[in-house]
Scaffold this motif. Structure first.
Motif, PDB file in Angstrom:
ATOM      1  N   SER A   9      21.818  28.382  17.601  1.00 47.62           N
ATOM      2  CA  SER A   9      22.999  27.565  17.934  1.00 47.62           C
ATOM      3  C   SER A   9      23.193  27.486  19.436  1.00 47.62           C
ATOM      4  N   LEU A  10      23.041  28.633  20.099  1.00 52.12           N
ATOM      5  CA  LEU A  10      23.176  28.657  21.543  1.00 52.12           C
ATOM      6  C   LEU A  10      22.082  27.840  22.217  1.00 52.12           C
ATOM      7  N   LEU A  11      20.860  27.938  21.732  1.00 55.37           N
ATOM      8  CA  LEU A  11      19.750  27.174  22.273  1.00 55.37           C
ATOM      9  C   LEU A  11      19.972  25.664  22.087  1.00 55.37           C
ATOM     10  N   ILE A  12      20.445  25.269  20.941  1.00 55.35           N
ATOM     11  CA  ILE A  12      20.732  23.850  20.678  1.00 55.35           C
ATOM     12  C   ILE A  12      21.859  23.359  21.591  1.00 55.35           C
ATOM     13  N   VAL A  14      22.671  24.546  24.582  1.00 56.08           N
ATOM     14  CA  VAL A  14      22.146  24.447  25.945  1.00 56.08           C
ATOM     15  C   VAL A  14      21.270  23.216  26.092  1.00 56.08           C
ATOM     16  N   LEU A  15      20.406  22.946  25.134  1.00 61.48           N
ATOM     17  CA  LEU A  15      19.546  21.765  25.194  1.00 61.48           C
ATOM     18  C   LEU A  15      20.363  20.471  25.139  1.00 61.48           C
ATOM     19  N   THR A  16      21.391  20.474  24.335  1.00 62.79           N
ATOM     20  CA  THR A  16      22.255  19.297  24.241  1.00 62.79           C
ATOM     21  C   THR A  16      22.959  19.038  25.571  1.00 62.79           C
ATOM     22  N   MET A  17      23.477  20.098  26.193  1.00 60.88           N
ATOM     23  CA  MET A  17      24.164  19.943  27.482  1.00 60.88           C
ATOM     24  C   MET A  17      23.189  19.474  28.555  1.00 60.88           C
ATOM     25  N   TYR A  18      21.987  20.010  28.538  1.00 57.51           N
ATOM     26  CA  TYR A  18      20.987  19.648  29.535  1.00 57.51           C
ATOM     27  C   TYR A  18      20.549  18.196  29.379  1.00 57.51           C
ATOM     28  N   ASN A  19      20.414  17.724  28.164  1.00 56.88           N
ATOM     29  CA  ASN A  19      19.942  16.365  27.900  1.00 56.88           C
ATOM     30  C   ASN A  19      21.042  15.313  28.022  1.00 56.88           C
ATOM     31  N   CYS A  20      22.279  15.732  28.122  1.00 56.21           N
ATOM     32  CA  CYS A  20      23.382  14.779  28.236  1.00 56.21           C
ATOM     33  C   CYS A  20      23.665  14.393  29.682  1.00 56.21           C
ATOM     34  N   ASP A  21      22.843  14.830  30.593  1.00 55.60           N
ATOM     35  CA  ASP A  21      23.024  14.468  31.992  1.00 55.60           C
ATOM     36  C   ASP A  21      22.860  12.956  32.124  1.00 55.60           C
ATOM     37  N   GLU A  22      23.895  12.291  32.587  1.00 56.18           N
ATOM     38  CA  GLU A  22      23.931  10.829  32.601  1.00 56.18           C
ATOM     39  C   GLU A  22      23.709  10.300  34.007  1.00 56.18           C
ATOM     40  N   GLU A  23      22.928   9.248  34.116  1.00 54.09           N
ATOM     41  CA  GLU A  23      22.746   8.597  35.403  1.00 54.09           C
ATOM     42  C   GLU A  23      23.941   7.712  35.695  1.00 54.09           C
ATOM     43  N   ASN A  24      24.270   7.592  36.966  1.00 53.54           N
ATOM     44  CA  ASN A  24      25.360   6.725  37.374  1.00 53.54           C
ATOM     45  C   ASN A  24      24.792   5.321  37.585  1.00 53.54           C
ATOM     46  N   ASN A  25      25.119   4.417  36.662  1.00 51.72           N
ATOM     47  CA  ASN A  25      24.598   3.059  36.720  1.00 51.72           C
ATOM     48  C   ASN A  25      25.545   2.091  37.428  1.00 51.72           C
TER      49      ASN A  25
END
Length: 133
Positions: A9-12, A14-25
């Motif tokens: 759960s913790l790994l998921i 962390v991965l979710t938070m890391y992959n949600c990094d959004e570019e400023n368009n």
């Protein structure tokens, strides 16, 4: 088993938070505060307010507090002294220059706006402001 579920759960998470990094368009705003002379309390059926830009060839006239028109300007000259504002500028309307001569007391802001060499004269209240543009 409980520890494996917690670790997964913790790994998921962390991965979710890391992959949600959004570019400023979105484009960065280039809006800045710019200095203007603002004429208000204009009598004799004058506009509601006039902003004369000091650093841009622009005049903005408000016919009400929400309706405005902008005009190009030319011949801007600020010959103010320590006690009096003295400003001349031409408002360009359909290719024709309309001459504005403004003089006002620096202490009270009370003064006059002469349009086209006295063809029309208005009492005004002049203030120096900064507006977003």
């Amino acid at each position: 088993m409980k520890n494996i579920i917690k670790i997964l759960s913790l790994l998921i998470l962390v991965l979710t938070m890391y992959n949600c990094d959004e570019e400023n368009n979105f484009k960065e705003s280039d809006i800045n505060l710019v200095p203007v002379y603002s004429l208000t309390e204009i009598n004799n059926d004058g506009p509601f307010k006039i902003n004369i830009y000091k650093e841009k060839p622009l005049i903005v006239e408000y016919s009400s507090n929400v309706t405005l028109s902008n005009y190009a300007s030319s011949g801007y000259a600020d010959t103010s002294t320590d006690i009096m504002y003295q400003i001349t500028v031409n408002k360009i309307v359909d290719g024709v220059a309309v001459n504005y001569v403004i003089s006002a007391d620096k202490t009270t802001g009370e003064g006059t706006l002469n349009i086209d060499s006295g063809a029309s004269t208005h009492n005004v209240l002049l203030t120096e402001e900064e507006v977003y543009n």
